[in-house]
Design an enzyme around this catalytic site. Structure first.
Site, PDB file in Angstrom:
ATOM      1  N   ASP A 291       0.848  -1.188   0.000  1.00 32.66           N
ATOM      2  CA  ASP A 291       0.000   0.000   0.000  1.00 32.66           C
ATOM      3  C   ASP A 291       0.885   1.240   0.000  1.00 32.66           C
ATOM      4  O   ASP A 291       2.017   1.200   0.501  1.00 32.66           O
ATOM      5  CB  ASP A 291      -0.923   0.010   1.219  1.00 32.66           C
ATOM      6  CG  ASP A 291      -2.145   0.906   1.019  1.00 32.66           C
ATOM      7  OD1 ASP A 291      -3.257   0.373   0.893  1.00 32.66           O
ATOM      8  OD2 ASP A 291      -1.992   2.139   0.977  1.00 32.66           O
TER       9      ASP A 291
ATOM     10  N   LYS B 235     -12.357  -5.945  -5.086  1.00 32.61           N
ATOM     11  CA  LYS B 235     -13.607  -5.221  -4.886  1.00 32.61           C
ATOM     12  C   LYS B 235     -14.031  -4.540  -6.186  1.00 32.61           C
ATOM     13  O   LYS B 235     -13.197  -3.990  -6.900  1.00 32.61           O
ATOM     14  CB  LYS B 235     -13.443  -4.172  -3.796  1.00 32.61           C
ATOM     15  CG  LYS B 235     -14.699  -3.330  -3.541  1.00 32.61           C
ATOM     16  CD  LYS B 235     -14.432  -2.210  -2.563  1.00 32.61           C
ATOM     17  CE  LYS B 235     -14.248  -2.734  -1.165  1.00 32.61           C
ATOM     18  NZ  LYS B 235     -14.089  -1.642  -0.167  1.00 32.61           N
TER      19      LYS B 235
END
Length: 302
Positions: free
Chosen positions: A78, A159
């Site tokens: 990230d 997602k």
């Protein structure tokens, strides 16, 4: 946050705090795994857009459960910093940069990943067409890295925001995986257009070698892969892209907690029970103060 706020009455939110998960999204991956057995025989995992780390927590607890899989490796990537998680190697890096791919392959000793997942999402604007487009670009960015690092037969979960053009994404993923399924965990609010695309059985495109390059857009990265894109022939006949509808599966017991409902607090939950923090701060103010003190630059005024 008031005592009667929605979060406080959302049982998934409260269960996440009680069980030590960093976010309620942990239950989404748990329910996806229960439905599809995603972690079976998994040794090398990449969690993209991982912060604050709830999915990495699930991966760590489930893959290393009962002391098994001591040789497994989990890499969380990230741009934002994350507090440490047991058995997880954290990289603060850009998922689209070649050096990130090189670092992951170095950690895996040259072996490819069994499972790649992404729970990343943009800061929504409320303009659904724009949000859907940005989310699709984020998925394609994650897919770029996945095609470079995922072994044949591996799985990919990300997602998605369901919308008008989502069938195009289903079709394109169908060229890369044996099974493409749209799944809605019980812990994902029904009022949200959020869902998860579960792709099982990665099959690399014949003759196509994916290569991450910072200057290439997602459009340019996939342009030579021949995945049913629209084309304009020399005779000016336009061939539209192929579109498919993926099977839809609701994950989770119908008798389980309703994520859209709110519940009154029972007497036991009203007691003042102190819980340990689920994660330590990543950039606390005192950390900068200590650095300044070591350098002799900290000024104390009376």
């Amino acid at each position: 946050m008031g005592k009667s706020s929605k979060d406080k009455r959302d049982l998934y939110y409260r269960k996440a705090k009680e069980e030590g998960w960093r976010a309620r999204s942990a239950f989404k991956l748990l329910q996806l795994n229960k439905q599809f057995d995603l972690f079976k025989d998994v040794k090398r995992v990449v969690d993209l857009c991982a912060a604050p780390g709830s999915w990495s927590q699930v991966l760590s607890r489930e893959i290393f459960k009962d002391g098994k899989n001591d040789d497994a490796k989990i890499v969380a990537v990230d741009l934002q910093p994350m507090s440490p998680i047991d058995n997880v190697i954290e990289l603060q890096a850009d998922i689209t940069h070649p050096k990130t791919l090189e670092k992951i392959m170095e950690i895996f000793d040259g072996e490819k990943a069994d499972f790649v997942c992404s729970d990343g999402a943009p800061d929504v604007t409320g303009l659904h067409d724009l949000d859907e487009y940005i989310q699709a670009q984020l998925i394609l960015s994650a897919l770029q890295l996945a095609t470079c690092i995922l072994k044949e037969g591996g799985s990919f979960v990300a997602k998605i925001f369901r919308g008008r053009d989502i069938d195009l994404l289903y079709s394109q993923l169908g060229y890369l995986f044996d099974k493409v399924i749209c799944a809605k965990p019980r812990s994902s609010r029904a009022s949200s257009l959020e869902a998860f695309i579960v792709c099982i059985g990665y099959k690399p495109r014949p003759g196509w070698i994916p290569s991450l390059k910072p200057e290439l857009s997602t459009e340019e990265f996939f342009q030579d892969m021949k995945i049913g894109r629209s084309t304009l022939n020399e005779n000016l006949v336009f061939e539209d892209e192929e579109r498919k509808v993926a099977p839809f599966i609701a994950c989770g017991d119908l008798n389980s907690i309703d994520s859209d409902a709110t519940y009154t607090l029972d007497e036991s939950s009203l007691k003042n029970i102190s819980l340990d923090p689920v994660q330590s701060p990543t950039a606390p103010p005192y950390k900068k103060a200590l650095e300044l003190k070591r350098k002799g630059q900290l000024k104390i005024t009376k």
